[in-house]
Design a protein around this motif. Sequence first.
Motif, PDB file in Angstrom:
ATOM      1  N   ASN A 164       0.840  -1.198   0.000  1.00 14.50           N
ATOM      2  CA  ASN A 164       0.000   0.000   0.000  1.00 14.50           C
ATOM      3  C   ASN A 164       0.877   1.251   0.000  1.00 14.50           C
ATOM      4  O   ASN A 164       1.775   1.398   0.832  1.00 14.50           O
ATOM      5  CB  ASN A 164      -0.913   0.003   1.235  1.00 14.50           C
ATOM      6  CG  ASN A 164      -1.921  -1.133   1.201  1.00 14.50           C
ATOM      7  OD1 ASN A 164      -2.381  -1.525   0.128  1.00 14.50           O
ATOM      8  ND2 ASN A 164      -2.251  -1.671   2.382  1.00 14.50           N
ATOM      9  N   ARG A 165       0.591   2.114  -0.948  1.00 11.24           N
ATOM     10  CA  ARG A 165       1.347   3.358  -1.043  1.00 11.24           C
ATOM     11  C   ARG A 165       0.564   4.488  -0.402  1.00 11.24           C
ATOM     12  O   ARG A 165      -0.663   4.550  -0.480  1.00 11.24           O
ATOM     13  CB  ARG A 165       1.626   3.698  -2.504  1.00 11.24           C
ATOM     14  CG  ARG A 165       2.548   2.712  -3.207  1.00 11.24           C
ATOM     15  CD  ARG A 165       2.743   3.117  -4.651  1.00 11.24           C
ATOM     16  NE  ARG A 165       3.659   2.224  -5.328  1.00 11.24           N
ATOM     17  CZ  ARG A 165       3.949   2.325  -6.636  1.00 11.24           C
ATOM     18  NH1 ARG A 165       3.371   3.259  -7.363  1.00 11.24           N
ATOM     19  NH2 ARG A 165       4.798   1.481  -7.176  1.00 11.24           N
ATOM     20  N   VAL A 215       4.531   9.280  -7.896  1.00  8.61           N
ATOM     21  CA  VAL A 215       4.585   8.372  -9.049  1.00  8.61           C
ATOM     22  C   VAL A 215       3.778   8.941 -10.211  1.00  8.61           C
ATOM     23  O   VAL A 215       4.209   8.888 -11.374  1.00  8.61           O
ATOM     24  CB  VAL A 215       4.070   6.974  -8.648  1.00  8.61           C
ATOM     25  CG1 VAL A 215       3.917   6.093  -9.883  1.00  8.61           C
ATOM     26  CG2 VAL A 215       5.010   6.322  -7.643  1.00  8.61           C
ATOM     27  N   THR A 216       2.601   9.503  -9.912  1.00 13.48           N
ATOM     28  CA  THR A 216       1.764  10.093 -10.964  1.00 13.48           C
ATOM     29  C   THR A 216       2.471  11.273 -11.619  1.00 13.48           C
ATOM     30  O   THR A 216       2.445  11.418 -12.852  1.00 13.48           O
ATOM     31  CB  THR A 216       0.421  10.554 -10.385  1.00 13.48           C
ATOM     32  OG1 THR A 216      -0.231   9.436  -9.774  1.00 13.48           O
ATOM     33  CG2 THR A 216      -0.472  11.126 -11.472  1.00 13.48           C
ATOM     34  N   PHE A 217       3.109  12.099 -10.817  1.00 13.63           N
ATOM     35  CA  PHE A 217       3.840  13.251 -11.365  1.00 13.63           C
ATOM     36  C   PHE A 217       4.983  12.785 -12.260  1.00 13.63           C
ATOM     37  O   PHE A 217       5.189  13.321 -13.358  1.00 13.63           O
ATOM     38  CB  PHE A 217       4.380  14.116 -10.226  1.00 13.63           C
ATOM     39  CG  PHE A 217       5.289  15.215 -10.684  1.00 13.63           C
ATOM     40  CD1 PHE A 217       4.773  16.389 -11.220  1.00 13.63           C
ATOM     41  CD2 PHE A 217       6.668  15.076 -10.583  1.00 13.63           C
ATOM     42  CE1 PHE A 217       5.617  17.393 -11.658  1.00 13.63           C
ATOM     43  CE2 PHE A 217       7.514  16.076 -11.009  1.00 13.63           C
ATOM     44  CZ  PHE A 217       6.981  17.248 -11.554  1.00 13.63           C
ATOM     45  N   ASN A 218       5.735  11.788 -11.802  1.00 10.40           N
ATOM     46  CA  ASN A 218       6.851  11.277 -12.612  1.00 10.40           C
ATOM     47  C   ASN A 218       6.359  10.685 -13.922  1.00 10.40           C
ATOM     48  O   ASN A 218       6.983  10.865 -14.982  1.00 10.40           O
ATOM     49  CB  ASN A 218       7.632  10.225 -11.828  1.00 10.40           C
ATOM     50  CG  ASN A 218       8.518  10.831 -10.762  1.00 10.40           C
ATOM     51  OD1 ASN A 218       8.839  12.016 -10.820  1.00 10.40           O
ATOM     52  ND2 ASN A 218       8.903  10.036  -9.786  1.00 10.40           N
ATOM     53  N   PHE A 219       5.243   9.959 -13.862  1.00  9.12           N
ATOM     54  CA  PHE A 219       4.698   9.352 -15.077  1.00  9.12           C
ATOM     55  C   PHE A 219       4.247  10.432 -16.055  1.00  9.12           C
ATOM     56  O   PHE A 219       4.543  10.356 -17.263  1.00  9.12           O
ATOM     57  CB  PHE A 219       3.521   8.449 -14.713  1.00  9.12           C
ATOM     58  CG  PHE A 219       2.926   7.725 -15.878  1.00  9.12           C
ATOM     59  CD1 PHE A 219       3.578   6.640 -16.449  1.00  9.12           C
ATOM     60  CD2 PHE A 219       1.715   8.122 -16.419  1.00  9.12           C
ATOM     61  CE1 PHE A 219       3.037   5.968 -17.531  1.00  9.12           C
ATOM     62  CE2 PHE A 219       1.168   7.462 -17.507  1.00  9.12           C
ATOM     63  CZ  PHE A 219       1.822   6.381 -18.059  1.00  9.12           C
ATOM     64  N   ALA A 220       3.564  11.458 -15.561  1.00 14.39           N
ATOM     65  CA  ALA A 220       3.107  12.547 -16.427  1.00 14.39           C
ATOM     66  C   ALA A 220       4.289  13.314 -17.004  1.00 14.39           C
ATOM     67  O   ALA A 220       4.298  13.666 -18.191  1.00 14.39           O
ATOM     68  CB  ALA A 220       2.188  13.485 -15.642  1.00 14.39           C
TER      69      ALA A 220
END
Length: 296
Positions: free
Chosen positions: A2-3, A11-16
């Motif tokens: 669980n994050r 992680v979302t920012f890095n992916f975007a």
Amino acid sequence: MNRSLSDRMFVTFNFAFTLILLAVVLYPLAYILSASISNPLAVNSGQMWLWPKGITFEGYARVFQNAEIWMGFRNTLLYTLLGTAIHLAILLPCAFAMSRKDMRGRSVILVFLLVTMFFNGGLIPNYLLIKNLGMMDSWLAIVLPNAIGIWSIIVTRTFFTMNIPHELQEAAEIDGCHLFGVFLRIALPLAGPIIAVMSLFHAVGLWNQYFAAMMYLSDRSLFPLQLILREILILQEMNTTMLMNGDQLDSLAEQARISDILKYAVMIVSALPLLIVYPFLQRFFVKGVLIGSLKG
């Protein structure tokens, strides 16, 4: 696992960010490729921004109908292969010797080598040197003057120091392997990543070389590809300017159209061979450029 909310946001920012960076890198390549097979009017008017419009291969046909293009390909391929082979033949033994702890005076030699990174004779002395050595109008003028660089020696020496333990070399010598045997049988087989990286760096420089050819070559049969392509683009621009001064509007429009077609086709023709080769060296390249990173 669980994050936490902060981890998911990170992680979302890095992916975007990665997607945006990928788009920034890929869009120019896609645009040039599409423009090279599109109607120049659609490109100049902004109708074509990603996908081809009015597909035509006239630019490629005109490029490859030119016999000098094939001559330039042959010469550039020859210069790249010979120059890279000479580069590795000098670089690898030199870097291996500099990595040996038992080499006497290696610190002094390194200082002398580093001096050449900060001081250069300049354009005119280099030209006089090439001329006095009798290398004008010769392939030697392309591949020899920049056959080795101090930066390459330092990086390769670092690779040998970090990835080939001195104890391994000592063990080979105890087993009766002489110094050249250690280099050929132990060091070189383990140096695949750095060989790939240095080969790619030097080959790209030779493939894109045109200034040295422009300075030292006057025989057109020795011209590399980049010099031929440069002349094609300059000739098209000169013809357009001459027609503009002569007020020949119909010829001017046709010449401008041909110039736009050739411009993008020439970019693809000159870059495509390296783009084809790189994926085969990628796994070595990624490993080689991480020299100096921390090891767990």
